[in-house]
Design an enzyme around this catalytic site. Structure first.
Site, PDB file in Angstrom:
ATOM      1  N   GLY A  90       0.852  -1.183   0.000  1.00 35.09           N
ATOM      2  CA  GLY A  90       0.000   0.000   0.000  1.00 35.09           C
ATOM      3  C   GLY A  90       0.884   1.227   0.000  1.00 35.09           C
ATOM      4  N   SER A 122       5.948  -5.237  -0.862  1.00 37.65           N
ATOM      5  CA  SER A 122       5.913  -3.810  -1.193  1.00 37.65           C
ATOM      6  C   SER A 122       6.170  -2.957   0.043  1.00 37.65           C
ATOM      7  CB  SER A 122       4.573  -3.477  -1.859  1.00 37.65           C
ATOM      8  OG  SER A 122       4.564  -2.173  -2.381  1.00 37.65           O
ATOM      9  N   ALA A 123       5.188  -2.194   0.517  1.00 40.25           N
ATOM     10  CA  ALA A 123       5.375  -1.364   1.716  1.00 40.25           C
ATOM     11  C   ALA A 123       5.784  -2.205   2.910  1.00 40.25           C
ATOM     12  CB  ALA A 123       4.093  -0.591   2.028  1.00 40.25           C
ATOM     13  N   GLU A 194      10.173  -6.883  -9.788  1.00 39.71           N
ATOM     14  CA  GLU A 194       8.940  -7.624  -9.544  1.00 39.71           C
ATOM     15  C   GLU A 194       9.163  -9.125  -9.678  1.00 39.71           C
ATOM     16  OE1 GLU A 194       5.788  -4.850  -9.119  1.00 39.71           O
ATOM     17  OE2 GLU A 194       7.741  -5.214  -8.166  1.00 39.71           O
TER      18      GLU A 194
END
Length: 235
Positions: A90, A122-123, A194
């Site tokens: 997020g 991610s975050a 990724e």
């Protein structure tokens, strides 16, 4: 004894949520466990309950249960008693702000250092570095501090993108921004593409996945490392 998966992203193009990581969940968490989910990175548009339910469906495929930390009356106790922890993606500014607001940043750090298995995407991966200073996210809120968990002795840049030589866009590339970071900060930065992740096993830090990662060290030219490279001495 740290045990963690620090992934660049939760979802690869054309795949379902966490699909490329599902096969590794039992190696990390074991079987028939209840994992504690931290959904605080997601800004408006999806509730903590909805985000937790999305993650829960992915964890079911590995026969793991999952419960959101927001469902507990005492988040500190939830962290201390968790079989494992997963922090989703997020906005990193929001995630860090909420971890400080709830007063659980240091407890999260301590339980993971003590051996509670951890996964971030991610975050949730961004916060495992020394600071959140190499996030790609908009500063939608001011956190108490940029200092994060320090599970690895460097910073991480998830979603790392290589410069597009055919692009007419003249804005800063990811590499340019990381080099700007090093005008003021000295810690190394690992650019995770990724589908790549870092595996922590005790003191060992190893690049996993099919792609190389790009490493930036202060006052040095950036360089590529291949999967299965150990980053334990990068600091």
């Amino acid at each position: 004894m740290k045990k963690a998966i620090l992934a660049s992203t939760s979802t690869l193009h054309g795949e379902e949520y966490l699909a490329y990581l599902t096969a590794h969940l039992n190696n990390l968490y074991g079987k028939d466990k209840e994992v504690l989910f931290i959904p605080f990175a997601r800004p408006g548009g999806i509730s903590h309950d909805a985000y937790t339910n999305k993650a829960k469906e992915a964890f079911k495929k590995a026969n793991l249960d999952l419960k959101g930390i927001h469902e507990f009356e005492n988040p500190l106790d939830a962290l201390k008693n968790a079989d494992g922890i997963f922090t989703g993606g997020g906005n990193t500014f929001l995630l860090v702000s909420e971890l400080y607001r709830y007063g659980i940043m240091e407890t999260l750090r301590q339980v993971v250092l003590s051996g509670t298995p951890y996964m971030g995407t991610s975050a949730g991966t961004n916060i495992t570095g020394l600071t959140m200073g190499t996030t790609n996210d908009m500063p939608i809120i001011q956190p108490k501090s940029f200092k994060t968990l320090g599970l690895v002795p460097f910073n991480i840049n998830p979603h790392y993108l290589d410069p597009d030589t055919n692009s007419t866009h003249k804005g800063e590339t990811r590499e340019t921004r990381i080099k700007e970071f090093h005008h003021i900060n000295t810690q190394p930065v690992v650019g995770l593409r990724e589908g790549s992740w870092l595996e922590l096993n005790g003191k060992e830090i190893t690049l996993k996945g099919k792609l190389s990662a790009r490493v930036f060290e202060c006052n040095k030219e950036p360089y590529e490392i291949e999967p299965e490279t150990t980053l334990t001495n990068l600091n």
